[in-house]
Scaffold this motif. Structure first.
Motif, PDB file in Angstrom:
ATOM      1  N   TYR B  72       0.679  -1.131   0.028  1.00 26.70           N
ATOM      2  CA  TYR B  72       0.131  -0.176   0.001  1.00 26.70           C
ATOM      3  C   TYR B  72       0.827   1.235   0.209  1.00 26.70           C
ATOM      4  O   TYR B  72       1.801   0.999  -0.079  1.00 26.70           O
ATOM      5  CB  TYR B  72      -0.729   0.088   1.054  1.00 26.70           C
ATOM      6  CG  TYR B  72      -2.070   0.671   1.141  1.00 26.70           C
ATOM      7  CD1 TYR B  72      -2.864   0.698   0.109  1.00 26.70           C
ATOM      8  CD2 TYR B  72      -2.797   1.405   1.945  1.00 26.70           C
ATOM      9  CE1 TYR B  72      -3.695   1.508  -0.769  1.00 26.70           C
ATOM     10  CE2 TYR B  72      -4.354   1.900   1.602  1.00 26.70           C
ATOM     11  CZ  TYR B  72      -4.659   2.010   0.355  1.00 26.70           C
ATOM     12  OH  TYR B  72      -5.724   2.952   0.314  1.00 26.70           O
ATOM     13  N   CYS B  73       0.711   1.889   0.006  1.00 26.53           N
ATOM     14  CA  CYS B  73       0.538   3.584  -0.149  1.00 26.53           C
ATOM     15  C   CYS B  73       0.450   5.065   0.389  1.00 26.53           C
ATOM     16  O   CYS B  73      -0.515   4.409   0.774  1.00 26.53           O
ATOM     17  CB  CYS B  73       0.504   3.689  -1.203  1.00 26.53           C
ATOM     18  SG  CYS B  73       1.898   5.126  -2.306  1.00 26.53           S
ATOM     19  N   ASP B  76      -2.593   8.758  -2.089  1.00 19.89           N
ATOM     20  CA  ASP B  76      -3.527   8.237  -2.816  1.00 19.89           C
ATOM     21  C   ASP B  76      -4.418   8.397  -4.312  1.00 19.89           C
ATOM     22  O   ASP B  76      -4.933   9.109  -4.233  1.00 19.89           O
ATOM     23  CB  ASP B  76      -4.759   8.666  -1.410  1.00 19.89           C
ATOM     24  CG  ASP B  76      -5.752   8.634  -1.439  1.00 19.89           C
ATOM     25  OD1 ASP B  76      -5.416   7.323  -1.867  1.00 19.89           O
ATOM     26  OD2 ASP B  76      -6.447   9.025  -0.408  1.00 19.89           O
ATOM     27  N   CYS B  77      -3.644   7.595  -4.755  1.00 21.23           N
ATOM     28  CA  CYS B  77      -4.164   8.296  -6.216  1.00 21.23           C
ATOM     29  C   CYS B  77      -5.857   6.969  -6.286  1.00 21.23           C
ATOM     30  O   CYS B  77      -6.251   6.016  -6.063  1.00 21.23           O
ATOM     31  CB  CYS B  77      -3.057   7.363  -7.537  1.00 21.23           C
ATOM     32  SG  CYS B  77      -1.774   7.864  -7.313  1.00 21.23           S
ATOM     33  N   CYS B  80      -5.698   3.490  -8.286  1.00 20.66           N
ATOM     34  CA  CYS B  80      -4.747   2.877  -7.662  1.00 20.66           C
ATOM     35  C   CYS B  80      -5.644   1.614  -6.986  1.00 20.66           C
ATOM     36  O   CYS B  80      -6.389   1.110  -6.458  1.00 20.66           O
ATOM     37  CB  CYS B  80      -4.214   3.178  -6.001  1.00 20.66           C
ATOM     38  SG  CYS B  80      -3.371   2.741  -5.097  1.00 20.66           S
ATOM     39  N   ASP B 123       5.004   1.711  -3.426  1.00 16.11           N
ATOM     40  CA  ASP B 123       5.887   2.993  -4.053  1.00 16.11           C
ATOM     41  C   ASP B 123       7.009   3.144  -3.481  1.00 16.11           C
ATOM     42  O   ASP B 123       7.512   2.580  -2.294  1.00 16.11           O
ATOM     43  CB  ASP B 123       4.628   4.713  -4.174  1.00 16.11           C
ATOM     44  CG  ASP B 123       6.516   5.633  -4.332  1.00 16.11           C
ATOM     45  OD1 ASP B 123       5.960   5.997  -5.629  1.00 16.11           O
ATOM     46  OD2 ASP B 123       7.343   5.706  -4.259  1.00 16.11           O
ATOM     47  N   GLU B 186      -4.074  12.229  -8.688  1.00 14.94           N
ATOM     48  CA  GLU B 186      -3.297  11.139  -7.980  1.00 14.94           C
ATOM     49  C   GLU B 186      -2.583  11.883  -6.851  1.00 14.94           C
ATOM     50  O   GLU B 186      -1.674  13.132  -6.477  1.00 14.94           O
ATOM     51  CB  GLU B 186      -1.653  11.845  -8.815  1.00 14.94           C
ATOM     52  CG  GLU B 186      -1.982  10.774  -9.608  1.00 14.94           C
ATOM     53  CD  GLU B 186      -0.493  10.373 -11.337  1.00 14.94           C
ATOM     54  OE1 GLU B 186       0.221  10.752 -10.887  1.00 14.94           O
ATOM     55  OE2 GLU B 186      -1.082   9.539 -12.046  1.00 14.94           O
TER      56      GLU B 186
END
Ligand code: SF4
Lengths: 328, 351
Positions: B72-73, B76-77, B80, B123, B186
């Motif tokens: 996860y990341c 916050d796209c 995604c 990422d 994005e």
């Protein structure tokens, strides 16, 4: 139920007091006809009011029918002014349960009233059970959500031309859009899957941000279809579906049109068919041959030879791109 | 490592016996997609660190390997895929790096070219802020000559990367998109100009570079805007330093549509002309994808005629119509990418 049967002056019944009112008021004339013929078989339930007079707890239609017949006195079961509201609702539900099933819209109004009294969906569900109406807490919650929606949507659910789940799916729409969609469903009376299809199509189109659902449906492109009452409902639904499809998939529609135009030029007979891959994503086409004898199959072979040399088949298989420069 | 990270972060810390407790808490929220970004789970990776890229049926995949450092990341796209890929999606960083390094050493021992990256399930560079891992990986890769590491990012957290000694075995890669998509979809990522500036910095340090136009999105005016991105890129970056550029259009599992509609109500990206493709994912109608690719390829080719372009998950028809050849002509996509990595990153696997 602690209630005395009494003879009550109809002038003392306050029909405008709708504390326990949640049912539809259709068919009063027919009911008046039957009361006039056999009399009032099942007396309504009234509650005495502190300041005098009575309110109806159960039997709004019966009381209205008697008043329309100018009856001055009617038999009624009367409960005291002190009886608590929840109990009165339970009496009313039990009274209704004995004669007919409540429709969705009625259940929705009832649940809304009870929720204001009981506070939780579980308490509403429990209150209804002894009165003979089973509404699980999850359904209570759905009715509470429905009760917050515009009247046109609620009417759609009561009138059985809008499913409860589709109605709830319309919660995220603006008020104007929800009303407009309910209006389309009233006019076309689509089945459940068709309701979903229309709603999803409209939502996808509006999601592109160019226009809202209500302005789309009010525009001539859509209203010319939905309001053409000289065309039967099934046909209007097909036209609406086709319009939605073309607007949602403009490039795919063009490719399909081109394919069918070229396929027609190939002169494929009724016992043969050429099918494109789904959405033209794959490159494999399907040719179906139906035959009943070796001779019949041979005639297909001849036709296939002709089709294979046809420039339109080449164009189909080349999958040349239709011009989409106006779209993006 | 856990203590170091928690000390650095200065946020409330809770020890849990089982990661499942965290998954359960996140799942029970109204918006697991957001809740999963507000906790950081530091845990051991109980499965393999090196995995095959999941790829997809019916479309050409590139034989990539994933180095699974976390999931996860923090950005916050809207599009995604990870929002719907994990149930629930949780920001987690794996701390058992000894195991990772053992697996990497075995990977380096293979007698064939390896391409591996950390930027598929997360990422690659967001972790630099909490536990710089990229430098250690760059160093490990610099000591071998069979495999190349790709760090793929939308951040500009490149200052910690070694100035030298990387041996060209680490590729710094950026996902690129139009300014409009970056600012509308994005969320929390670096702007286009800043990404390109960071790439230029890495170019100056001698790192090989890669760029991913993925996901490309269709909207009125998109072709001109993607062309402009290519122009901006080649104003600052020398094509000679680019190992590859990939192109891929927005595709998604059908479940993602509702997630995007709920989490990003202003986003319009799921309302385009999508069809259900052969692998069950939603994709733009094929001729639209081909048109979009063609226009960008033409623009890239004007500035960088020799750079290796490839498609992520497309079939031969798309290759043929948009690039003029299919991967088979060059021995397959994996071979094409291996060769470029060998040439630009100086790999020489024993065959
Ligand atoms: S940067 Fe990549 S991983 Fe992070 S939210 Fe965006 S798409 Fe997902």
């Amino acid at each position: 139920m602690q209630a005395e049967q009494e003879s009550i002056d109809t002038a003392l019944i306050d029909l405008s007091d709708q504390k326990y009112f949640y049912t539809d008021q259709q068919g009063i004339e027919e009911l008046a006809g039957s009361v006039g013929f056999v009399g009032l078989i099942s007396p309504p339930v009234l509650q005495a009011k502190h300041k005098g007079g009575f309110r109806v707890v159960a039997g709004f239609r019966r009381v209205s029918a008697c008043i329309s017949l100018n009856l001055e006195q009617i038999p009624a079961r009367v409960i005291t002014a002190e009886t608590d509201a929840l109990y009165c609702f339970q009496v009313s539900v039990a009274d209704n349960a004995a004669t007919r099933a409540l429709n969705m819209g009625e259940q929705c109004s009832l649940v809304e009233n009870l929720h204001n009294l009981c506070g939780t969906k579980e308490a509403v569900s429990q209150a209804l059970e002894p009165a003979g109406l089973r509404v699980p807490p999850a359904l209570v919650e759905k009715f509470i959500r429905l009760s917050k929606m515009p009247d046109e949507v609620r009417q759609g659910v009561s009138g059985n031309y809008l499913s409860l789940n589709t109605a709830l799916d319309m919660e995220s729409l603006s008020r104007a859009s929800a009303i407009a969609v309910a209006g389309v469903f009233r006019k076309l009376r689509p089945g459940l899957n068709q309701q979903r299809e229309i709603l999803e199509g409209l939502r996808d189109l509006a999601g592109r941000g160019e226009t809202s659902i209500d302005s789309m449906l009010e525009g001539p492109e859509f209203s010319d279809i939905t309001d053409s009452y000289d065309i039967d409902r099934g046909r209007r639904f097909s036209l609406l579906r086709s319009l939605l499809y073309r607007k949602r998939y403009p490039a795919l529609s063009r490719a399909e049109d081109a394919f069918y135009r070229r396929k027609k030029n190939l002169g494929i007979g009724g016992d043969m068919d050429l099918k494109p891959p789904a959405y033209f994503e794959d490159t494999v086409y399907t040719m179906i041959l139906r035959f009943s004898s070796a001779r019949h199959l041979c005639s297909h072979a001849e036709a296939l030879g002709r089709i294979c040399r046809h420039p339109d088949l080449e164009a189909i298989l080349k999958r040349e791109i239709e011009d989409t420069s106006d779209l993006y | 490592m856990t203590e170091q990270i928690t000390a650095r972060l200065k946020v409330p810390v809770q020890y849990v016996k089982d990661p499942a407790e965290v998954y359960k808490t996140v799942s029970n929220t109204r918006d697991p997609g957001s809740a999963g970004k507000s906790v950081l789970l530091l845990t051991r990776n109980k499965g393999p660190f090196i995995r095959r890229c999941p790829g997809t049926s019916h479309y050409t995949c590139c034989g990539y390997r994933i180095l699974h450092i976390g999931t996860y990341c923090s950005m916050d796209c809207a599009y995604c895929i990870l929002q719907a890929y994990y149930h629930p999606p949780v920001l987690q960083f794996f701390t058992n790096h000894e195991k990772m390094e053992t697996e990497l050493k075995a990977f380096f021992g293979q007698k064939k070219t390896g391409r591996i990256g950390t930027g598929e399930f997360t990422d690659s560079l967001i972790w630099e802020a909490i536990h710089p891992i990229a430098g250690r990986l760059v160093d490990m890769f610099s000591r071998q000559h069979t495999a190349v590491l790709e760090l793929k990012t939308k951040t500009v957290l490149v200052d910690n990367l070694p100035r030298s000694g990387h041996g060209g075995k680490t590729i710094l890669a950026w996902s690129l998109n139009t300014e409009r998509i970056i600012s509308n979809e994005e969320h929390g990522t670096a702007s286009l100009a800043v990404r390109i500036a960071a790439a230029e910095k890495c170019q100056a340090k001698g790192y090989p570079l890669a760029f991913h136009f993925d996901p490309m999105l269709l909207y009125p005016g998109c072709k001109q805007e993607y062309g402009r991105v290519a122009d901006m890129l080649f104003e600052r970056i020398d094509p000679e330093n680019i190992v590859w550029i990939s192109l891929g259009s927005f595709r998604f599992m059908p479940e993602l549509k509702d997630v995007i509609a709920r989490r990003f109500p202003d986003s319009k990206i799921v309302f385009s002309e999508f069809i259900k493709a052969m692998d069950g994912k939603m994709r733009y109608f094929k001729p639209l994808r081909i048109e979009l690719y063609r226009s960008l390829i033409e623009r890239i080719r004007e500035k960088a005629p020799d750079v290796l372009l490839y498609f992520c998950m497309e079939d031969d028809e798309v290759w043929e119509k948009a690039l003029g050849f299919t991967p088979d002509f060059f021995g397959g996509l994996a071979r094409m990418l291996d060769k470029s990595a060998e040439k630009i990153c100086g790999l020489y696997p024993e065959r």
